[in-house]
Design a protein around this motif. Sequence first.
Motif, PDB file in Angstrom:
ATOM      1  N   CYS A  14       1.120  60.502 -22.791  1.00 33.86           N
ATOM      2  CA  CYS A  14      -0.196  61.012 -23.195  1.00 33.86           C
ATOM      3  C   CYS A  14      -0.139  62.501 -23.513  1.00 33.86           C
ATOM      4  O   CYS A  14      -0.878  62.984 -24.377  1.00 33.86           O
ATOM      5  CB  CYS A  14      -1.217  60.754 -22.089  1.00 33.86           C
ATOM      6  SG  CYS A  14      -1.601  59.008 -21.845  1.00 33.86           S
ATOM      7  N   GLY A  19      -2.927  60.400 -28.679  1.00 30.51           N
ATOM      8  CA  GLY A  19      -3.604  59.226 -29.236  1.00 30.51           C
ATOM      9  C   GLY A  19      -2.856  57.925 -29.053  1.00 30.51           C
ATOM     10  O   GLY A  19      -3.081  56.967 -29.802  1.00 30.51           O
ATOM     11  N   CYS A  20      -1.969  57.868 -28.050  1.00 26.65           N
ATOM     12  CA  CYS A  20      -1.105  56.691 -27.899  1.00 26.65           C
ATOM     13  C   CYS A  20      -1.744  55.587 -27.063  1.00 26.65           C
ATOM     14  O   CYS A  20      -1.075  54.611 -26.707  1.00 26.65           O
ATOM     15  CB  CYS A  20       0.236  57.089 -27.276  1.00 26.65           C
ATOM     16  SG  CYS A  20       0.119  57.623 -25.550  1.00 26.65           S
ATOM     17  N   ASN A 202      -2.791  52.066 -36.379  1.00 25.17           N
ATOM     18  CA  ASN A 202      -2.607  53.088 -35.355  1.00 25.17           C
ATOM     19  C   ASN A 202      -1.437  52.743 -34.437  1.00 25.17           C
ATOM     20  O   ASN A 202      -0.647  53.621 -34.067  1.00 25.17           O
ATOM     21  CB  ASN A 202      -3.896  53.241 -34.539  1.00 25.17           C
ATOM     22  CG  ASN A 202      -3.782  54.287 -33.444  1.00 25.17           C
ATOM     23  OD1 ASN A 202      -3.409  53.984 -32.320  1.00 25.17           O
ATOM     24  ND2 ASN A 202      -4.098  55.538 -33.788  1.00 25.17           N
ATOM     25  N   HIS A 206       2.139  54.998 -34.046  1.00 26.36           N
ATOM     26  CA  HIS A 206       2.688  55.528 -32.803  1.00 26.36           C
ATOM     27  C   HIS A 206       4.023  54.884 -32.452  1.00 26.36           C
ATOM     28  O   HIS A 206       4.855  55.506 -31.774  1.00 26.36           O
ATOM     29  CB  HIS A 206       1.682  55.343 -31.667  1.00 26.36           C
ATOM     30  CG  HIS A 206       0.598  56.371 -31.690  1.00 26.36           C
ATOM     31  ND1 HIS A 206      -0.580  56.202 -32.379  1.00 26.36           N
ATOM     32  CD2 HIS A 206       0.509  57.618 -31.121  1.00 26.36           C
ATOM     33  CE1 HIS A 206      -1.330  57.268 -32.231  1.00 26.36           C
ATOM     34  NE2 HIS A 206      -0.705  58.141 -31.478  1.00 26.36           N
TER      35      HIS A 206
END
Length: 320
Positions: A14, A19-20, A202, A206
Amino acid sequence: MALFLCLVFLLPACRQFPGCGNIVTFSQFLFIAVEGFIFEANFGRKRPAIPIRYYFIMVAMFFTVSVVNNYALNLNIAMPLHMIFRSGSLIASMALGIIILKKRYSVSKYTSIALVSVGIFTCTFMSAKQVASDSSLNEEDGLQVFLWWLLGIAALTFALLMSARMGIFQETLYKQFGKHSKEALFYNHALPLPGFLLLAPNIYHHAVLFSQSEPFQVPVIGLTLPIMWFYLLMNVITQYVCIRGVFILTTECTSLTVTLVVTLRKFVSLIFSILYFRNPFTAWHWLGTAFVFVGTLMYTEVWNSLGPFLARWRKRPKEE
């Protein structure tokens, strides 16, 4: 211990990739679903003891709570207020237990829940004040902004009550159909998987970032892989241990007790994150922690268990 390790492997991810959250959540759901499909559902050959329509209802409740909580941030609700509302889950669970299940609690139970709630509220509020709050909203005066804010408050209230209702729904299901924690764990994580297709871009983004992180050699086995994938793998395993314990708890305890344990788990996460990110731990944090500690001891009625022990300990010198 599992919670501690879960945080140890989650916080570095984090910190490097704020944004993971989607890829972490998806990985946890996928791992639990695959494990349950093999060992609990027997590759789909075992019929569920609880009718699957009830699991769809449970998943729909969970999905609704998650979506409403996230959408509330778009309705002029500041993150500190959002976090404070989430800390009211204990009171909501107790209130719905009284209304729906007609439960009655002792004065010590009411006091303990109040202490824990105040303690978490205090720590959450003081931590939220320390976050740099560069609001992206323009400061506008007018009825429209206020009405959107009221709608956000209504959304948070709805999500809070719906979450408490979901806990009571689980409690009544287990009373009706028996204790099936492994089955519930599987279906509650397998059924929502198609919803992650909405987050696929998204998650893929990641995954690429994780693959580009620095290489890390895993101790003992000597395997080399990107360090973010190692963090993710270890987080998924430790989170599985945590969430399995919670689901076992739902079959053995009341919804209020489960809510207390989950809330304390969030509280430990908050304290650990404060220490990890080296945020100031003020006197208010100590006061909130004391409230949570005393409230938990009151709820578990440790004093009653310690009473006979202390009485025997006091008599011991006289006997000698």
